[in-house]
Design a protein around this motif. Structure first.
Motif, PDB file in Angstrom:
ATOM      1  N   ARG A  66      28.218  39.672   9.818  1.00  0.00           N
ATOM      2  CA  ARG A  66      27.393  39.871   8.620  1.00  0.00           C
ATOM      3  C   ARG A  66      27.260  38.597   7.782  1.00  0.00           C
ATOM      4  O   ARG A  66      27.222  38.654   6.558  1.00  0.00           O
ATOM      5  N   ASP A  67      27.220  37.457   8.429  1.00  0.00           N
ATOM      6  CA  ASP A  67      27.057  36.173   7.736  1.00  0.00           C
ATOM      7  C   ASP A  67      28.122  35.962   6.659  1.00  0.00           C
ATOM      8  O   ASP A  67      27.905  35.231   5.688  1.00  0.00           O
ATOM      9  N   THR A  68      29.275  36.599   6.826  1.00  0.00           N
ATOM     10  CA  THR A  68      30.352  36.492   5.854  1.00  0.00           C
ATOM     11  C   THR A  68      31.571  35.809   6.448  1.00  0.00           C
ATOM     12  O   THR A  68      32.163  34.911   5.847  1.00  0.00           O
ATOM     13  N   LEU A  69      31.949  36.235   7.647  1.00  0.00           N
ATOM     14  CA  LEU A  69      33.121  35.701   8.323  1.00  0.00           C
ATOM     15  C   LEU A  69      32.743  35.279   9.741  1.00  0.00           C
ATOM     16  O   LEU A  69      31.807  35.817  10.328  1.00  0.00           O
ATOM     17  N   ALA A  70      33.471  34.324  10.268  1.00  0.00           N
ATOM     18  CA  ALA A  70      33.294  33.911  11.658  1.00  0.00           C
ATOM     19  C   ALA A  70      34.609  34.140  12.393  1.00  0.00           C
ATOM     20  O   ALA A  70      35.672  33.752  11.919  1.00  0.00           O
ATOM     21  N   ILE A  71      34.530  34.795  13.527  1.00  0.00           N
ATOM     22  CA  ILE A  71      35.713  35.112  14.317  1.00  0.00           C
ATOM     23  C   ILE A  71      35.607  34.415  15.660  1.00  0.00           C
ATOM     24  O   ILE A  71      34.587  34.489  16.337  1.00  0.00           O
ATOM     25  N   HIS A  72      36.666  33.714  16.040  1.00  0.00           N
ATOM     26  CA  HIS A  72      36.683  33.005  17.312  1.00  0.00           C
ATOM     27  C   HIS A  72      38.114  32.684  17.719  1.00  0.00           C
ATOM     28  O   HIS A  72      39.054  33.068  17.012  1.00  0.00           O
ATOM     29  N   PRO A  73      38.357  32.029  18.866  1.00  0.00           N
ATOM     30  CA  PRO A  73      39.721  31.825  19.370  1.00  0.00           C
ATOM     31  C   PRO A  73      40.623  31.112  18.377  1.00  0.00           C
ATOM     32  O   PRO A  73      40.168  30.331  17.540  1.00  0.00           O
ATOM     33  N   LEU A  74      41.937  31.367  18.519  1.00  0.00           N
ATOM     34  CA  LEU A  74      42.919  30.826  17.592  1.00  0.00           C
ATOM     35  C   LEU A  74      43.798  29.761  18.250  1.00  0.00           C
ATOM     36  O   LEU A  74      43.677  28.580  17.954  1.00  0.00           O
ATOM     37  N   LEU A  75      44.717  30.194  19.127  1.00  0.00           N
ATOM     38  CA  LEU A  75      45.592  29.306  19.908  1.00  0.00           C
ATOM     39  C   LEU A  75      46.551  28.464  19.058  1.00  0.00           C
ATOM     40  O   LEU A  75      47.006  27.411  19.493  1.00  0.00           O
ATOM     41  N   MET A  76      46.886  28.927  17.873  1.00  0.00           N
ATOM     42  CA  MET A  76      47.857  28.204  17.057  1.00  0.00           C
ATOM     43  C   MET A  76      49.292  28.513  17.464  1.00  0.00           C
ATOM     44  O   MET A  76      50.206  27.743  17.174  1.00  0.00           O
ATOM     45  N   THR A  77      49.516  29.635  18.139  1.00  0.00           N
ATOM     46  CA  THR A  77      50.876  29.960  18.586  1.00  0.00           C
ATOM     47  C   THR A  77      51.363  28.956  19.617  1.00  0.00           C
ATOM     48  O   THR A  77      52.455  28.392  19.491  1.00  0.00           O
ATOM     49  N   VAL A  78      50.559  28.713  20.644  1.00  0.00           N
ATOM     50  CA  VAL A  78      50.968  27.753  21.672  1.00  0.00           C
ATOM     51  C   VAL A  78      51.011  26.337  21.112  1.00  0.00           C
ATOM     52  O   VAL A  78      51.841  25.517  21.531  1.00  0.00           O
ATOM     53  N   THR A  79      50.152  26.036  20.153  1.00  0.00           N
ATOM     54  CA  THR A  79      50.200  24.724  19.504  1.00  0.00           C
ATOM     55  C   THR A  79      51.530  24.536  18.787  1.00  0.00           C
ATOM     56  O   THR A  79      52.142  23.455  18.839  1.00  0.00           O
ATOM     57  N   THR A  80      52.019  25.584  18.142  1.00  0.00           N
ATOM     58  CA  THR A  80      53.317  25.524  17.472  1.00  0.00           C
ATOM     59  C   THR A  80      54.442  25.384  18.478  1.00  0.00           C
ATOM     60  O   THR A  80      55.413  24.646  18.249  1.00  0.00           O
ATOM     61  N   MET A  81      54.335  26.068  19.610  1.00  0.00           N
ATOM     62  CA  MET A  81      55.365  25.971  20.640  1.00  0.00           C
ATOM     63  C   MET A  81      55.467  24.566  21.204  1.00  0.00           C
ATOM     64  O   MET A  81      56.556  24.076  21.509  1.00  0.00           O
ATOM     65  N   VAL A  82      54.342  23.907  21.340  1.00  0.00           N
ATOM     66  CA  VAL A  82      54.329  22.567  21.934  1.00  0.00           C
ATOM     67  C   VAL A  82      54.725  21.496  20.926  1.00  0.00           C
ATOM     68  O   VAL A  82      55.512  20.588  21.238  1.00  0.00           O
ATOM     69  N   PHE A  83      54.232  21.595  19.696  1.00  0.00           N
ATOM     70  CA  PHE A  83      54.403  20.508  18.729  1.00  0.00           C
ATOM     71  C   PHE A  83      55.413  20.801  17.616  1.00  0.00           C
ATOM     72  O   PHE A  83      55.815  19.876  16.912  1.00  0.00           O
ATOM     73  N   GLY A  84      55.802  22.053  17.428  1.00  0.00           N
ATOM     74  CA  GLY A  84      56.661  22.394  16.304  1.00  0.00           C
ATOM     75  C   GLY A  84      55.845  22.720  15.069  1.00  0.00           C
ATOM     76  O   GLY A  84      54.626  22.511  15.021  1.00  0.00           O
ATOM     77  N   TRP A  85      56.528  23.243  14.032  1.00  0.00           N
ATOM     78  CA  TRP A  85      55.833  23.738  12.841  1.00  0.00           C
ATOM     79  C   TRP A  85      55.055  22.649  12.117  1.00  0.00           C
ATOM     80  O   TRP A  85      53.880  22.828  11.782  1.00  0.00           O
ATOM     81  N   SER A  86      55.681  21.522  11.844  1.00  0.00           N
ATOM     82  CA  SER A  86      55.047  20.514  10.990  1.00  0.00           C
ATOM     83  C   SER A  86      53.811  19.910  11.643  1.00  0.00           C
ATOM     84  O   SER A  86      52.744  19.843  11.025  1.00  0.00           O
ATOM     85  N   LEU A  87      53.923  19.478  12.891  1.00  0.00           N
ATOM     86  CA  LEU A  87      52.767  18.875  13.566  1.00  0.00           C
ATOM     87  C   LEU A  87      51.677  19.907  13.840  1.00  0.00           C
ATOM     88  O   LEU A  87      50.488  19.593  13.742  1.00  0.00           O
ATOM     89  N   ALA A  88      52.058  21.129  14.175  1.00  0.00           N
ATOM     90  CA  ALA A  88      51.056  22.170  14.404  1.00  0.00           C
ATOM     91  C   ALA A  88      50.257  22.446  13.135  1.00  0.00           C
ATOM     92  O   ALA A  88      49.045  22.659  13.182  1.00  0.00           O
ATOM     93  N   THR A  89      50.937  22.429  11.989  1.00  0.00           N
ATOM     94  CA  THR A  89      50.253  22.625  10.710  1.00  0.00           C
ATOM     95  C   THR A  89      49.244  21.514  10.454  1.00  0.00           C
ATOM     96  O   THR A  89      48.099  21.769  10.046  1.00  0.00           O
ATOM     97  N   LEU A  90      49.650  20.275  10.699  1.00  0.00           N
ATOM     98  CA  LEU A  90      48.748  19.144  10.483  1.00  0.00           C
ATOM     99  C   LEU A  90      47.618  19.121  11.507  1.00  0.00           C
ATOM    100  O   LEU A  90      46.473  18.794  11.173  1.00  0.00           O
TER     101      LEU A  90
END
Length: 238
Positions: A66-90
């Motif tokens: 409805r031209d309000t929100l956009a939904i698409h892939p995330l993949l932040m979990t695996v990013t956190t697993m690979v890089f850790g909390w601080s780098l994944a956040t950045l």
């Protein structure tokens, strides 16, 4: 796979509240990031920049609600697993900026270039950061903390406990956090749209979990030295 970013301008309360949440998180991430390890390893540098660009490109695969929100892939979990909390956040924060930059030439294909540049708006970034980066990265870090303390020592508790089930639940937490944030700040249109389409977050739990779990498994098996949060001495201990 669900990630959410705003397509409408934010009200002042929503903007300032999320800005006040975003800035301390980014400062903590910069403060605690393992910069020495990154600067001394070209492989980690390449992986970091490639992840930023890849996430931004992947997040272009979005469906508007409805031209309000956009939904698409995330993949932040695996990013956190690979890089850790601080780098994944950045990485997530920089991927959001890269996503906005990517969208300018795409908009220019259907609009005048000057109009496309004029539509370049970073005012929704704090909201997008809180929902699409801070929530899933924080949740993934909590799941990693819990898994590290399980007595059942097996690599699958890492691959699937964090990568699969952790990523699945992150979709639900994202939707709930969005509704809470919109309700508190009086963002009625965003709240109504998120509430009405909350089932989308539920439906996308399995594909989000599957992709995160698959990538986490491949990375840990083939490149264990690159996965910051994986511990051979713990998960393979007799």
């Amino acid at each position: 796979m669900s990630y959410m970013n705003l397509l409408l301008a934010t009200n002042s309360l929503l903007f300032w509240l999320t800005t006040c949440i975003t800035l301390p998180i980014l400062l903590l991430a910069v403060r605690h990031a393992p910069w020495q390890q990154v600067l001394t390893s070209q492989a980690r540098q390449h992986a970091l920049f490639a992840t930023i660009l890849a996430l931004a490109l992947l997040w272009l695969l979005q469906v508007s609600v409805r031209d309000t929100l956009a939904i698409h892939p995330l993949l932040m979990t695996v990013t956190t697993m690979v890089f850790g909390w601080s780098l994944a956040t950045l990485i997530g924060a920089m991927a959001l900026v890269a996503l906005e930059i990517y969208q300018v030439p795409l908009h220019a294909l259907t609009l005048d270039w000057d109009v496309a540049v004029a539509q370049f708006d970073l005012s929704t970034l704090p909201v997008d950061f809180c929902l699409s980066v801070a929530v899933p990265v924080g949740w993934a870090w909590c799941v990693l903390w819990l898994v590290d303390r399980w007595k059942f020592k097996n690599p699958f508790t890492y691959f699937w406990g964090v990568g699969f089930f952790g990523a699945m639940l992150s979709c639900i937490w994202l939707g709930l956090a969005a509704m809470l944030l919109f309700a508190v700040t009086g963002s009625d249109v965003q709240f109504a749209t998120t509430q009405e389409h909350f089932i989308v977050f539920v439906l996308m739990t399995f594909p989000e979990g599957f992709v995160n779990g698959l990538i986490a498994t491949v990375m840990t098996v083939l490149y264990p030295d690159m996965v910051k949060t994986y511990r051979d001495d713990w998960y393979l201990k007799d």
